[in-house]
Write a protein that holds these residues in place. Structure first.
Motif, mmCIF file in Angstrom:
data_model
loop_
_atom_site.group_PDB
_atom_site.id
_atom_site.type_symbol
_atom_site.label_atom_id
_atom_site.label_comp_id
_atom_site.label_asym_id
_atom_site.label_seq_id
_atom_site.Cartn_x
_atom_site.Cartn_y
_atom_site.Cartn_z
ATOM 1 N N GLY A 119 0.828 -1.197 0.000
ATOM 2 C CA GLY A 119 0.000 0.000 0.000
ATOM 3 C C GLY A 119 0.859 1.242 0.000
ATOM 4 O O GLY A 119 1.969 1.255 -0.528
ATOM 5 N N SER A 120 0.358 2.283 0.619
ATOM 6 C CA SER A 120 1.083 3.551 0.653
ATOM 7 C C SER A 120 1.226 4.027 2.091
ATOM 8 O O SER A 120 0.530 3.553 2.989
ATOM 9 N N ILE A 121 2.133 4.973 2.298
ATOM 10 C CA ILE A 121 2.308 5.576 3.621
ATOM 11 C C ILE A 121 1.114 6.487 3.864
ATOM 12 O O ILE A 121 0.833 7.370 3.052
ATOM 13 N N PRO A 122 0.387 6.302 4.963
ATOM 14 C CA PRO A 122 -0.801 7.124 5.212
ATOM 15 C C PRO A 122 -0.463 8.602 5.357
ATOM 16 O O PRO A 122 0.516 8.963 6.020
ATOM 17 N N ARG A 123 -1.253 9.454 4.733
ATOM 18 C CA ARG A 123 -1.023 10.899 4.805
ATOM 19 C C ARG A 123 -1.187 11.449 6.219
ATOM 20 O O ARG A 123 -0.546 12.423 6.579
ATOM 21 N N ASP A 124 -2.039 10.803 7.026
ATOM 22 C CA ASP A 124 -2.257 11.314 8.380
ATOM 23 C C ASP A 124 -1.132 10.951 9.347
ATOM 24 O O ASP A 124 -1.189 11.277 10.517
ATOM 25 N N ILE A 125 -0.059 10.340 8.852
ATOM 26 C CA ILE A 125 1.087 10.046 9.716
ATOM 27 C C ILE A 125 1.702 11.335 10.256
ATOM 28 O O ILE A 125 2.288 11.353 11.328
ATOM 29 N N GLY A 126 1.519 12.414 9.559
ATOM 30 C CA GLY A 126 2.013 13.716 10.005
ATOM 31 C C GLY A 126 1.321 14.237 11.249
ATOM 32 O O GLY A 126 1.759 15.229 11.834
ATOM 33 N N GLU A 127 0.269 13.571 11.675
ATOM 34 C CA GLU A 127 -0.459 13.976 12.876
ATOM 35 C C GLU A 127 0.130 13.376 14.154
ATOM 36 O O GLU A 127 -0.298 13.717 15.252
ATOM 37 N N GLU A 154 8.724 19.606 1.731
ATOM 38 C CA GLU A 154 8.356 19.731 3.142
ATOM 39 C C GLU A 154 9.327 19.009 4.076
ATOM 40 O O GLU A 154 9.443 19.371 5.248
ATOM 41 N N LEU A 155 10.047 18.002 3.563
ATOM 42 C CA LEU A 155 11.037 17.324 4.403
ATOM 43 C C LEU A 155 12.139 18.290 4.826
ATOM 44 O O LEU A 155 12.787 18.094 5.850
ATOM 45 N N SER A 156 12.349 19.340 4.057
ATOM 46 C CA SER A 156 13.389 20.312 4.403
ATOM 47 C C SER A 156 13.011 21.164 5.609
ATOM 48 O O SER A 156 13.846 21.887 6.137
ATOM 49 N N ILE A 182 5.913 9.763 -1.271
ATOM 50 C CA ILE A 182 6.228 10.147 0.104
ATOM 51 C C ILE A 182 5.257 11.265 0.481
ATOM 52 O O ILE A 182 5.228 12.299 -0.181
ATOM 53 N N PRO A 183 4.465 11.085 1.534
ATOM 54 C CA PRO A 183 3.502 12.132 1.894
ATOM 55 C C PRO A 183 4.190 13.420 2.340
ATOM 56 O O PRO A 183 5.130 13.380 3.137
ATOM 57 N N HIS A 184 3.722 14.530 1.818
ATOM 58 C CA HIS A 184 4.280 15.828 2.225
ATOM 59 C C HIS A 184 4.012 16.103 3.687
ATOM 60 O O HIS A 184 4.695 16.904 4.322
ATOM 61 N N THR A 185 3.046 15.407 4.291
ATOM 62 C CA THR A 185 2.704 15.614 5.699
ATOM 63 C C THR A 185 3.816 15.143 6.639
ATOM 64 O O THR A 185 3.799 15.499 7.819
#
Length: 135
Positions: A13-21, A66-68, A39-42
């Motif tokens: 699957g994919s890395i969940p976008r809400d991981i940034g929470e 956003e990783l920067s 890679i999620p920008h979150t």
């Protein structure tokens, strides 16, 4: 939660976008899985993140700018990860100790911003980068 290590679990699957929470996250590893998508920008919202390892997956797209924003980041491993990656965005404030972007399909010139990075080691081998080597 401060550490999330899901290395070598054959995750798809994919890395969940809400991981940034997960605001207290300091270590995140999804290395050696079957993850696709981008890679999620979150991930750029994880301001306490010190270690990020997404190596050995099948992610596509670009490395998010956003990783920067991750001022606490000291270890970044994106080696053997990206397929059809078309850009590499970095900013001058990075102070990584160990940065691995090897064995991807990164294209374009080596960013001039690399000359401003406080790196102990930077591995961009086995890519399609060009231009002058910055020092």
């Amino acid at each position: 939660m401060t550490h999330l290590n899901s290395t070598s679990h054959r995750l798809g699957g994919s890395i969940p976008r809400d991981i940034g929470e997960i605001s207290q996250l300091k270590v995140l590893s999804f290395a050696d899985n079957l993850l696709g998508g981008s890679i999620p920008h979150t991930l750029g919202d994880l301001m306490l993140l010190r270690d990020l390892d997404l190596s050995r997956n099948e992610l596509k797209g670009t490395i998010p700018y956003e990783l920067s924003k991750l001022d606490s980041l000291i270890f970044l491993n994106l080696g053997k990860l990206m397929r059809h990656c078309i850009c590499l965005s970095m900013r001058e404030k990075y102070s990584l100790n160990n940065d691995t972007l090897a064995s991807n399909e990164l294209k374009g010139d080596i960013p001039h911003e690399f000359s401003n990075l406080n790196l102990v080691r930077l591995d961009v081998s086995s890519n399609k980068l060009g231009g002058p080597i910055v020092t």
